[in-house]
Design a protein around this motif. Structure first.
Motif, PDB file in Angstrom:
ATOM      1  N   SER A 192       5.029 100.994  14.306  1.00  0.00           N
ATOM      2  CA  SER A 192       3.841 100.156  14.465  1.00  0.00           C
ATOM      3  C   SER A 192       4.204  98.789  15.015  1.00  0.00           C
ATOM      4  N   VAL A 193       3.195  98.062  15.499  1.00  0.00           N
ATOM      5  CA  VAL A 193       3.402  96.685  15.941  1.00  0.00           C
ATOM      6  C   VAL A 193       3.979  95.861  14.803  1.00  0.00           C
ATOM      7  N   ALA A 194       3.470  96.059  13.596  1.00  0.00           N
ATOM      8  CA  ALA A 194       3.933  95.294  12.442  1.00  0.00           C
ATOM      9  C   ALA A 194       5.379  95.595  12.092  1.00  0.00           C
ATOM     10  N   ASP A 209      -2.820  93.701  17.867  1.00  0.00           N
ATOM     11  CA  ASP A 209      -1.950  92.791  17.122  1.00  0.00           C
ATOM     12  C   ASP A 209      -2.713  91.606  16.542  1.00  0.00           C
ATOM     13  N   GLU A 210      -4.029  91.715  16.453  1.00  0.00           N
ATOM     14  CA  GLU A 210      -4.801  90.663  15.804  1.00  0.00           C
ATOM     15  C   GLU A 210      -4.386  90.553  14.339  1.00  0.00           C
ATOM     16  N   GLU A 258      -1.518  89.608  13.349  1.00  0.00           N
ATOM     17  CA  GLU A 258      -0.056  89.606  13.286  1.00  0.00           C
ATOM     18  C   GLU A 258       0.483  88.242  13.726  1.00  0.00           C
ATOM     19  N   GLU A 259       1.720  87.962  13.392  1.00  0.00           N
ATOM     20  CA  GLU A 259       2.361  86.758  13.893  1.00  0.00           C
ATOM     21  C   GLU A 259       2.405  86.813  15.415  1.00  0.00           C
ATOM     22  N   TRP A 319       3.682  87.033  19.088  1.00  0.00           N
ATOM     23  CA  TRP A 319       4.908  87.611  19.624  1.00  0.00           C
ATOM     24  C   TRP A 319       5.137  87.292  21.100  1.00  0.00           C
ATOM     25  N   PRO A 362       6.657  93.873  20.692  1.00  0.00           N
ATOM     26  CA  PRO A 362       6.232  94.837  19.679  1.00  0.00           C
ATOM     27  C   PRO A 362       5.197  95.836  20.195  1.00  0.00           C
ATOM     28  N   GLN A 363       4.294  95.412  21.066  1.00  0.00           N
ATOM     29  CA  GLN A 363       3.334  96.354  21.639  1.00  0.00           C
ATOM     30  C   GLN A 363       4.029  97.389  22.508  1.00  0.00           C
TER      31      GLN A 363
END
Length: 405
Positions: A209-211, A281-282, A284-285, A287, A315-316
């Motif tokens: 995942s992105v996270a 990624d809303e 999320e920190e 990136w 991350p995406q």
């Protein structure tokens, strides 16, 4: 008492950075090291002198390159970096660090890791739009899928080569006006100024995942994905790039840890339309990365591409490359795709700078060019802001084009 950082650090290569490399002293064996100022620290030797490392981490750095450390995973990287920062910032530790180090000018650098799988992305909206305007002037610059997923292709890992290794001009089939292709050396040899991301840990079932991507982001390098535009133009429909890309892709040899880029992380550009859940990624920190690149031809700067303008984040790109169940392995590597900004002087390829050869660009007040000629040297450099007003330097990514064989 002084610290090693006080004694050796220089701008760009202070204790905030400490990039890794595989190096050997002249006539010595390759080993894993880190850079402080103009000193290359032998990590195994420093560990012998200071202790304090977990046995498994100690084993991972007692090798010739980053392979074992990448396989050891995120906890090992974090522990190693904390130990190394402490070693170079401890009062009175400068002598121990000095005894474990070699001047950078007296070492040979090697490929820092073994490339597993290699993926090249197309993450810059400005680059993709420019290419669309050049090749499809009567259509929308971006194809319908571009803002819904990070477009990429699976490249040949064996073609990723170390900075400083020159290569011959590639050969292949080139389009001609009469409709029949000719075979010969590329007439439109180009660069692509990119960032490269080195991954570690394992995800055998994919779907990172992105996270969770941060657990696999080990380090960042400069990357030049050289491109033979004429060969690429003839071959790429319908399956994509092949011989136009697979002859050489150059990486810089000092690997900046992703942890060193904490002060360079910024919010990426605004996006729309809404993203699929696995790419969202809303919350999320941020990136995005505030890195400025410099493209230099034969000693003359011709462009300064801003990495901050990339539409898709690392991350995406990891989430996309694994969402279908594709495994992630230590040493997997991906490029961002050409980095370009909104201004002409921020374009990361000669295709864009010369607008496909129609508008040659200036190298010096007296010389212009469109694509590369034999004997030209291209160097890419990059810097990012570090904590407390410091600078993170990526070193350089360089090679010279040799005549075709």
């Amino acid at each position: 008492m002084t610290t090693a950082a006080d004694r050796f650090a220089i701008k760009g290569f202070g204790p905030e950075n400490l990039p890794y490399a595989s190096f050997s002293p002249v006539d010595g064996k390759p080993r894993l090291g880190a850079r402080l100022g103009n000193q290359a620290i032998d990590l195994s030797a420093l560990a012998d002198a200071t202790g304090g490392l977990d046995r498994s981490v100690r084993a991972a750095i007692s090798t010739s390159n980053l392979d074992a450390l990448l396989a050891a995973g995120c906890e090992a990287w974090t522990a190693l970096r904390a130990w190394l920062v402490d070693a170079v910032t401890t009062a009175g530790g400068d002598g121990i660090v000095a005894d474990s180090s070699y001047p950078v000018d007296d070492i040979l650098l090697h490929m820092p890791f073994t490339v597993a799988d290699y993926v090249d992305y197309y993450a810059s909206e400005h680059h993709a739009s420019n290419v669309g305007k050049i090749f499809r002037p009567d259509e929308a610059p971006l194809l319908p899928n571009w803002k819904h997923l990070p477009v990429g292709y699976h490249g040949r890992s064996g073609s990723v080569i170390p900075s400083g290794q020159d290569f011959p001009r590639p050969k292949g089939l080139r389009p001609e006006q009469n409709g029949s292709p000719s075979f010969g050396p590329s007439r439109r040899l180009d660069i692509e100024a990119e960032m490269g991301f080195i991954l570690g840990g394992s995800a055998p079932a994919g779907e990172v995942s992105v996270a969770a991507a941060a657990q696999h982001l080990f380090g960042v390098v400069l990357f030049n994905d050289w491109s033979a535009r004429d060969i690429q133009a003839y071959e790429y429909v319908p399956l994509g790039p092949y011989l136009g890309k697979s002859f050489a892709s150059t990486i810089s040899l000092w690997v900046v840890p992703f942890e060193a880029l904490s002060a360079a992380r910024i919010t990426p550009p605004a996006r729309g339309p809404a993203l699929a859940p696995y790419l969202n990624d809303e919350g999320e920190e941020p990136w995005g990365l505030d890195i400025t690149m410099e493209v230099i031809v034969d000693g003359h700067t011709v462009s300064r591409p801003p990495v901050s303008a990339l539409y898709w984040t690392a991350p995406q790109m990891i989430a996309h490359m694994t969402v279908n169940g594709a495994p992630l392995r230590p040493g997997d590597f991906f490029g961002s795709g050409t980095v370009s900004g909104p201004e002409k002087g921020q374009r990361g390829s000669f295709l864009e700078l010369s607008w496909a050869g129609k508008e040659p660009f200036a190298v010096t007040p007296d010389t212009e060019m469109s694509f590369l000629t034999d004997g030209q040297t291209v160097t890419i450099r990059g810097t990012a802001p570090g904590p407390g007003g410091s600078t993170i330097d990526f070193g350089e990514c360089t090679a010279t084009v040799l005549p075709a064989t």
